[in-house]
Design an enzyme around this catalytic site. Structure first.
Site, PDB file in Angstrom:
ATOM      1  CG  HIS A 149      -7.503  53.871   0.309  1.00 23.41           C
ATOM      2  ND1 HIS A 149      -7.025  53.442   1.528  1.00 23.41           N
ATOM      3  CD2 HIS A 149      -8.395  54.856   0.591  1.00 23.41           C
ATOM      4  CE1 HIS A 149      -7.591  54.131   2.499  1.00 23.41           C
ATOM      5  NE2 HIS A 149      -8.435  54.997   1.968  1.00 23.41           N
ATOM      6  CG  ASP A 181      -3.002  52.731   1.543  1.00 22.86           C
ATOM      7  OD1 ASP A 181      -3.957  52.866   0.748  1.00 22.86           O
ATOM      8  OD2 ASP A 181      -2.393  53.696   2.055  1.00 22.86           O
ATOM      9  CG  ASP A 211      -9.915  55.270   5.787  1.00 20.74           C
ATOM     10  OD1 ASP A 211      -9.996  55.288   4.563  1.00 20.74           O
ATOM     11  OD2 ASP A 211      -9.160  56.023   6.435  1.00 20.74           O
ATOM     12  CD  GLU A 246      -6.442  58.139   1.086  1.00 16.51           C
ATOM     13  OE1 GLU A 246      -6.864  59.314   1.121  1.00 16.51           O
ATOM     14  OE2 GLU A 246      -6.279  57.455   2.126  1.00 16.51           O
ATOM     15  CD  GLU A 247      -5.409  56.078   5.114  1.00 15.39           C
ATOM     16  OE1 GLU A 247      -5.059  57.233   5.430  1.00 15.39           O
ATOM     17  OE2 GLU A 247      -6.563  55.646   5.270  1.00 15.39           O
ATOM     18  CG  HIS A 287      -7.031  57.938   9.951  1.00 15.60           C
ATOM     19  ND1 HIS A 287      -6.232  58.919   9.413  1.00 15.60           N
ATOM     20  CD2 HIS A 287      -7.564  57.298   8.888  1.00 15.60           C
ATOM     21  CE1 HIS A 287      -6.281  58.888   8.094  1.00 15.60           C
ATOM     22  NE2 HIS A 287      -7.098  57.904   7.754  1.00 15.60           N
TER      23      HIS A 287
END
Length: 466
Positions: free
Chosen positions: A93, A95, A126, A157-158, A422
């Protein structure tokens, strides 16, 4: 062409690619592609375009953006399989999570920095590293991989994804023999692991009301209940004294076979010195297979806006990670019923569902899993471990429903000890990224050989049916 490439050639070609891979990853990090509501859409759309251009440059010539109703576009491409070869779909992904320098980043999160063999920046691991693993594993074969390839790079996805409905409506685009999900990784650099399960996630909002309006705490305090105090008492019932989830009836999955070293967990979590871990049982089980509950937001007066009043209304948003094989609707309703039952003093309570996403357990026993283990062991030069993941990728359940026979390979360049996905100062180890590209490229060769062998056995009558 593809089947003639040897492991040594894969390794040498990957090594030759790495300077460009590093620079391309740095370029992708510069896009603040945060797809959350309230953030600008221009960088997200620009990142989608840059991802498509990169994949095309690396050999995926049939690549395009797919409009996802209500959301950001997905990047999609295909390479037809050679005769008799299987097809894999590679997922990542583009995003990322929000990031702000003032949150504690040592450098600007959107300006990539290379230091001590790692690349720092939001999305470095990520999951823009997943995009590079996907692209490079195609380029290793110079655009002619030994198997058919489909590529899916998601843009949400996030956050709340709109891709699920699209997959259900267009399953033919996603038909394959195996999904390769480059959105995971290892516990420590250089120690290969296959991810075999992911927890699901459910959430709700609980709102407490006690009064028609705020009233003087001196005049009325002591008899009229305060909504925030009532809410706090309710939230305190979610855990017992040891920190285990105290909601009765929730499902716990099987304990993980791989243990999570406590010192690595403490370091990667940024746990302050002297703070105890909560919960009981193996650490891996607490993170990967048992439920956990977090209060992720509270509506109540801030300290700066506080006054000597009884608060008439307070609310909290609660997120619960659930066992990989748990029914999300069942678990969510157990949580909501618990909150209603925990309300003191006959206060007025409303509990509203927000989300319910399934966990996932990778199908076991297929030749794809065997090929993935061999690919990892060869690329890393070490035995392969199996682990779970506490986070969720809801799309996997949707893909499994669309293509029930397909295998799932979950790996990537993340190392839990240092990547800090994150969080602040997210980074990826360049050596880990290189080994991941080698492993994914080698998997394509091994998966092709396994499929050809299986077809040959069926033609000769050497395999059992059933």
């Amino acid at each position: 062409m593809g089947t003639e490439v040897t492991f040594d050639e894969i390794r040498s070609r990957t090594r030759a690619l790495m300077p460009d891979v590093v620079e391309q990853l740095k370029s992708l990090i510069r896009y603040p592609s945060v797809a959350f509501p309230g953030y600008p859409s221009e960088p997200v759309n620009a990142m989608a375009d840059a991802t498509a251009a990169l994949l095309k440059e690396y050999g995926l010539h049939d690549v395009r953006l797919i409009d996802i109703p209500g959301g950001y576009p997905a990047v999609y491409g295909e390479i037809s399989p050679p005769p008799g070869a299987p097809t894999v779909m590679m997922y990542a992904h583009y995003d990322v999570q929000p990031a702000h320098k003032e949150d504690g980043w040592e450098t600007d999160p959107w300006t990539p920095v290379e230091k001590d063999g790692r690349i720092y920046g939001r999305g470095a691991t990520d999951d823009k590293s997943g995009i590079m693993i996907t692209a490079a594993s195609i380029r290793v074969f110079r655009g002619k991989p030994p198997v058919g390839v489909k590529v899916l790079i998601e843009g949400e996805e996030e956050t709340t994804s709109h891709l699920d409905a699209f997959v259900a409506a267009h399953p033919e685009l996603f038909r394959c023999d195996a999904f390769i999900v480059a959105d995971n990784g290892n516990l420590t650099v250089g120690d290969p692991a296959l991810t075999t399960s992911l927890r699901g996630e459910v959430s709700c909002i609980v709102e407490v009301r006690t009064l028609e309006s705020p009233v003087h705490s001196g005049t009325f305090g002591g008899a009229a209940p305060d909504a925030l105090v009532a809410l706090i008492r309710m939230l305190a019932t979610l855990h017992d004294a040891q920190g285990d989830v105290a909601v009765q009836g929730l499902r716990s999955g099987l304990p993980a076979t791989m243990e999570y070293p406590e010192e690595i967990y403490r370091e990667s979590a940024g746990l302050l010195e002297g703070v105890d871990l909560i919960g009981t049982g193996p650490l891996g089980a607490r993170i990967w297979s048992k439920p956990s509950i977090t209060v992720i937001g509270i509506d109540a007066p801030s300290i700066s806006a506080s006054a000597n009043i009884l608060i008439p209304r307070a609310a909290a948003k609660i997120s619960m990670r659930i066992a990989p094989d748990a029914d999300p609707d069942r678990e969510l309703h157990i949580l909501m019923d618990h909150l209603r039952a925990a309300a003191p003093w006959n206060v007025h309570v409303e509990v509203r569902e927000v989300s319910a996403s399934s966990g996932f357990i990778c199908p076991a026993g297929g030749h794809g899993v065997v090929a993935a283990r061999r690919a990892l062991e060869t690329a890393f030069g070490k035995p392969v471990l199996e682990k779970g993941t506490g986070g969720s990728i809801p799309l996997l359940h949707v893909l499994h429903n669309a293509v029930p026979h397909a295998e799932f390979i979950l790996w990537g360049a993340e190392d839990a000890s240092c990547s800090r996905i994150h969080g602040t100062n997210e980074s990826v180890d360049i050596g880990e990224l290189e080994r991941s590209i080698v492993a994914q490229s080698l998997f394509l060769l091994l998966f092709k050989k396994g499929a050809v062998k299986r077809i040959s056995e069926k033609k000769s009558g050497g395999s059992r049916s059933g």
